[in-house]
Design a protein around this motif. Structure first.
Motif, PDB file in Angstrom:
ATOM      1  N   HIS A   1      32.193  33.994  46.742  1.00  0.00           N
ATOM      2  CA  HIS A   1      30.802  34.335  46.446  1.00  0.00           C
ATOM      3  C   HIS A   1      30.367  35.637  47.120  1.00  0.00           C
ATOM      4  O   HIS A   1      29.408  36.270  46.694  1.00  0.00           O
TER       5      HIS A   1
ATOM      6  N   ASN B   1      40.721  21.448  31.289  1.00  0.00           N
ATOM      7  CA  ASN B   1      39.955  21.753  32.498  1.00  0.00           C
ATOM      8  C   ASN B   1      38.764  22.663  32.204  1.00  0.00           C
ATOM      9  O   ASN B   1      37.976  22.958  33.096  1.00  0.00           O
TER      10      ASN B   1
ATOM     11  N   LEU C   1      41.102  33.238  45.663  1.00  0.00           N
ATOM     12  CA  LEU C   1      39.949  32.491  46.187  1.00  0.00           C
ATOM     13  C   LEU C   1      39.458  31.574  45.076  1.00  0.00           C
ATOM     14  O   LEU C   1      39.269  32.014  43.949  1.00  0.00           O
ATOM     15  N   GLY C   2      39.232  30.301  45.380  1.00  0.00           N
ATOM     16  CA  GLY C   2      38.835  29.352  44.343  1.00  0.00           C
ATOM     17  C   GLY C   2      39.996  29.073  43.406  1.00  0.00           C
ATOM     18  O   GLY C   2      41.157  29.334  43.723  1.00  0.00           O
TER      19      GLY C   2
ATOM     20  N   LYS D   1      41.064  26.423  39.698  1.00  0.00           N
ATOM     21  CA  LYS D   1      40.671  25.592  38.548  1.00  0.00           C
ATOM     22  C   LYS D   1      39.943  24.322  38.975  1.00  0.00           C
ATOM     23  O   LYS D   1      40.177  23.259  38.398  1.00  0.00           O
ATOM     24  N   PHE D   2      39.168  24.390  40.025  1.00  0.00           N
ATOM     25  CA  PHE D   2      38.444  23.190  40.450  1.00  0.00           C
ATOM     26  C   PHE D   2      36.972  23.539  40.590  1.00  0.00           C
ATOM     27  O   PHE D   2      36.617  24.690  40.836  1.00  0.00           O
ATOM     28  N   ARG D   3      36.119  22.542  40.433  1.00  0.00           N
ATOM     29  CA  ARG D   3      34.700  22.821  40.281  1.00  0.00           C
ATOM     30  C   ARG D   3      33.865  22.607  41.528  1.00  0.00           C
ATOM     31  O   ARG D   3      32.700  22.966  41.558  1.00  0.00           O
ATOM     32  N   LYS D   4      34.422  21.962  42.523  1.00  0.00           N
ATOM     33  CA  LYS D   4      33.704  21.805  43.782  1.00  0.00           C
ATOM     34  C   LYS D   4      34.588  22.402  44.852  1.00  0.00           C
ATOM     35  O   LYS D   4      35.807  22.316  44.761  1.00  0.00           O
ATOM     36  N   ASN D   5      34.000  22.950  45.886  1.00  0.00           N
ATOM     37  CA  ASN D   5      34.804  23.473  46.979  1.00  0.00           C
ATOM     38  C   ASN D   5      33.956  23.565  48.236  1.00  0.00           C
ATOM     39  O   ASN D   5      32.898  24.176  48.231  1.00  0.00           O
ATOM     40  N   ALA D   6      34.403  22.907  49.300  1.00  0.00           N
ATOM     41  CA  ALA D   6      33.703  22.986  50.584  1.00  0.00           C
ATOM     42  C   ALA D   6      34.732  23.270  51.669  1.00  0.00           C
ATOM     43  O   ALA D   6      34.668  22.753  52.768  1.00  0.00           O
ATOM     44  N   THR D   7      35.714  24.134  51.334  1.00  0.00           N
ATOM     45  CA  THR D   7      36.830  24.402  52.224  1.00  0.00           C
ATOM     46  C   THR D   7      36.642  25.758  52.900  1.00  0.00           C
ATOM     47  O   THR D   7      37.230  26.763  52.516  1.00  0.00           O
ATOM     48  N   GLY D   8      35.751  25.783  53.883  1.00  0.00           N
ATOM     49  CA  GLY D   8      35.510  27.017  54.624  1.00  0.00           C
ATOM     50  C   GLY D   8      34.524  27.937  53.933  1.00  0.00           C
ATOM     51  O   GLY D   8      33.862  27.550  52.974  1.00  0.00           O
ATOM     52  N   TYR D   9      34.403  29.155  54.462  1.00  0.00           N
ATOM     53  CA  TYR D   9      33.438  30.116  53.919  1.00  0.00           C
ATOM     54  C   TYR D   9      33.797  30.482  52.483  1.00  0.00           C
ATOM     55  O   TYR D   9      34.947  30.738  52.171  1.00  0.00           O
ATOM     56  N   MET D  10      32.792  30.530  51.627  1.00  0.00           N
ATOM     57  CA  MET D  10      33.038  30.836  50.226  1.00  0.00           C
ATOM     58  C   MET D  10      33.101  32.346  50.010  1.00  0.00           C
ATOM     59  O   MET D  10      32.179  32.974  49.495  1.00  0.00           O
TER      60      MET D  10
END
Lengths: 473, 473
Positions: free
Chosen positions: A200, A110, A185-186, A188-197
């Protein structure tokens, strides 16, 4: 009201959580925690107590206790910061994550490294390199800073042109919130659009929203070859203008650094040796890397060609040790001349660097003070060392804000910001308050209040809320 | 209490701000705004009024009016979303930024494009390409979506393996807050450590924290050459395992896409033509790009070699149109078979894709429902089309949540998340509530409350707060 004074009962309870030997209250043990790398005594403060938990669970218990007792906490990694962010400025307990120093996993498939918070950045870099992989983050303090400190301050460094800053390496993190709750938060995955980040938001929040206890970092393949160039210009405009030409030509350097002539002359004194064209020169240092040696040599030739078109007076392709010698000595050279100095860390659009540096040169004359510029011109980040020299502390404290005032007014006029990579901490909190757009500032304060309503997680750093500082007595 | 019903007085005031012809209240003009690309009627809702401001100032005035009148606003870009995020689900006024469609500047030296919110992504891509530069973001709906919608949803797409998602392209943005104030976050500089990075909070917040009116985007040099490969495997594990092998070998593809056998068979029917090895094949599509043709050919050979080692049954290096034909037809093929379908958008660690897809295959049998998988395996993002076929709407609404429940339980068990790139909107709001770690959810709600205390900016999307929905009458 948040308390800066830690009660004896609380200290006893800390001992029960982490063990007696990991709660420091002795003067000799506290001293190293009284400052970060800011050398100005104005920003130092000896803490009352330092707690060193070994696990996330222990961090959580310590934080819960502080929360229940309205007691100020100051998260601390390696203390290599440049903004007095990890100093107990308003009292409270320093929570150091230095014992959480294990790399938990290097997942080659990964391409992720999972690490505890207190791993030294260079140790992590070397460990992944042994697996044929590469961690792109590279703050200049890599040999001593901790990886969670990199994340908490969004550390920059030299390689940001190609690999980005620490933010660009982070895939996830485990955080202990100001109430002592633990959340990941976050991952082992490279994309995330699951709510407020929220991840970051925590990156670069300098320990004011919670304590980072674990990080998930992106790895890339280790490049096989590397080449370093030093290009000298007698005109700073020409020097800076080389960067977009190189990047427009399809070459993405690992880094593009610059040093102005005043810095070069100071380094020459420090190293006690002649540097190339030091009488009039401004340096651009470029590193490129890749898997194909021929391509790299072609890129080198192209860069030298573009440099010549841009009026370079000298180009040197050589051993990295030779090329980087002056740049690496920049900070030390200034510190050797004047232990107390202010290192400004402005960021402007790349093309505005010459204008900024020229103006700084004029300020140096106006205030009759030594000001040396160097930095990361591939991303518009300019470090300005303002040297105290033999001024009294009083004269210094009177003069510095005036110079900073002029610098920052200019920076914001050029479309830039206060800090490119060193952060705000306590050192620049008042400056942030002064120069930030009021709407942005109001939102920052609203976020801080929302996530740390008791204002006990590193209060008075980055943004102040509640118009109050914690009470120490 | 936020109002979903817009008063006639307010509509009159909108007309005074933007002009009578840019306030839509006629049924025929409202219809296109009653849905996004979600084809399920359950997620459609005709708005009462759509306002089309032409400038940031007009947006600000409209928002201020709504704020003063406690009236719900729904920001809308091109309406190509896949989560019912830009639909007036709880009433209120739709604020469409479609008239703000100018590219303001392509700054070649700083390698930044400054654009108004309503520019179509492909228009922007072509404009920068004419200047010899390249915009890395590339959602599949590029020909119709708007750039601010990309930012608001943190759109992903095919090129994310090499260039990252939309977040990685954003350097700054202008935002109108829920109170109607205007603020610029970030700008034409590449590093920033000046307080909390609110910009990153707005990216992917799906119009629930404010309206994005302008964006600053990072540009890179346009790569000279490109090569596309189709590799076929009869075993999905082998197919997915190719990606880390390629990346560990120092090749960073622009994209790595996959399609499972069920999807390929469906596309074959749709296109009415034979596709390679469609009887047993799973496809991996790889695109690589660079400035040196020889290096690219070497990389192609290396990929084919690694594919063969990994039991590929066929490899095809060919015209992109041939290679991409099946993948591009995936969505249309499913839509042609069943207009109503649910497109799930899970993300898992890359190595967990085979496990996820096998489980989905079992669910397909268990519920006797067609489920087709394709997606971006370079970043663990799997799209699952669940087809309604000839079920009644009632049967469908009863079955779908059960299947989703099983899928999401699995995804979270594998360390993944609900959505990789399509976002939460209204469609997945309840799912986010159910599957998100309670600590994370609490923080998301705290942030929403902090930045939109009246809960009038796209309420009920992403996260619901105040346990209330706006009142429409």
């Amino acid at each position: 009201m948040a308390k800066g004074k830690v009660s004896p009962e609380l200290i006893e309870q800390f001992k029960q959580i982490v063990g007696e030997k990991y709660v420091y209250t002795d003067k000799d043990k506290l001293e190293p925690y009284s400052h970060d790398e800011v050398t100005d005594p104005h920003y130092m403060k000896e803490p009352q107590v330092v707690v060193l938990p070994a696990t996330t669970e222990e961090v959580s218990k310590v934080v819960k206790l502080c929360y229940e007792n309205d007691t100020v906490m100051v998260p601390r990694a390696a203390g290599t910061g440049l903004a007095a962010g990890a100093v107990a400025t308003f009292g409270g307990v320093i929570i150091s994550i230095e014992r959480m120093n294990k790399i938990l996993e290097i997942d080659k498939d990964n391409m992720v490294c999972v690490s505890e918070a207190g791993v030294t950045t260079s140790v992590l870099q070397e460990a992944v390199q042994k697996e044929g992989l590469f961690y792109g983050g590279d703050p200049c303090s890599g040999d001593s800073c901790f990886i969670s400190g990199n994340v908490a301050t969004n550390a920059g460094g030299n390689r940001a042109v190609k690999y980005g800053v620490t933010r660009d390496q982070v895939m996830g993190m485990e955080v202990v919130t100001p109430t002592g709750e633990v959340v990941t938060l976050g991952g082992k995955f490279r994309k995330n659009a699951t709510g407020y980040m929220l991840m970051h938001l925590f990156i670069g929040s300098e320990g004011t929203l919670g304590i980072i206890t674990k990080v998930y970092l992106k790895l890339v393949a280790l490049p096989k070859y590397q080449q370093d160039l030093l290009v000298v210009f007698d005109n700073l405009d020409d020097a800076i203008a080389l960067t977009p030409k190189v990047m427009n030509a399809g070459i993405t350097p690992v880094c593009v650094e610059f040093m102005d002539n005043a810095s070069i002359k100071q380094v020459e004194i420090f190293l006690d040796e002649k540097l190339p064209k030091s009488d009039v020169g401004n340096y651009i240092i470029i590193q490129i890397a890749g898997d194909n040696e021929d391509v790299l040599m072609d890129q080198c030739e192209k860069i030298v060609e573009l440099a010549e078109e841009n009026n370079a007076i000298d180009s040197l392709v050589a051993d990295p040790a030779v090329i980087w010698k002056s740049r690496k000595a920049y900070l030390e050279a200034d510190r050797a001349r004047s232990l107390v100095f202010s290192m400004e860390d402005i960021v402007v659009p790349m093309t505005e660097i010459p204008g900024a540096v020229q103006q700084i040169s004029r300020l140096s004359e106006k205030y009759n003070v030594a000001m040396h510029c160097a930095g990361h011109c591939g991303d518009g980040n300019v470090h300005i060392d303002i040297l105290k020299d033999d001024r009294t502390q009083e004269e210094w404290e009177e003069m510095l804000p005036k110079i900073q005032g002029e610098i920052y007014a200019l920076v914001y006029q050029l479309g830039g910001r206060l800090s490119g990579e060193h952060g705000i901490g306590y050192k620049r909190e008042a400056l942030l308050e002064k120069y930030t757009d009021p709407v942005e500032l109001k939102m920052m304060k609203a976020v801080k209040k929302a996530l740390d309503p008791k204002n006990i997680m590193n209060p008075g750093k980055v943004v102040s809320i509640n118009d109050e500082v914690p009470v120490e007595e």
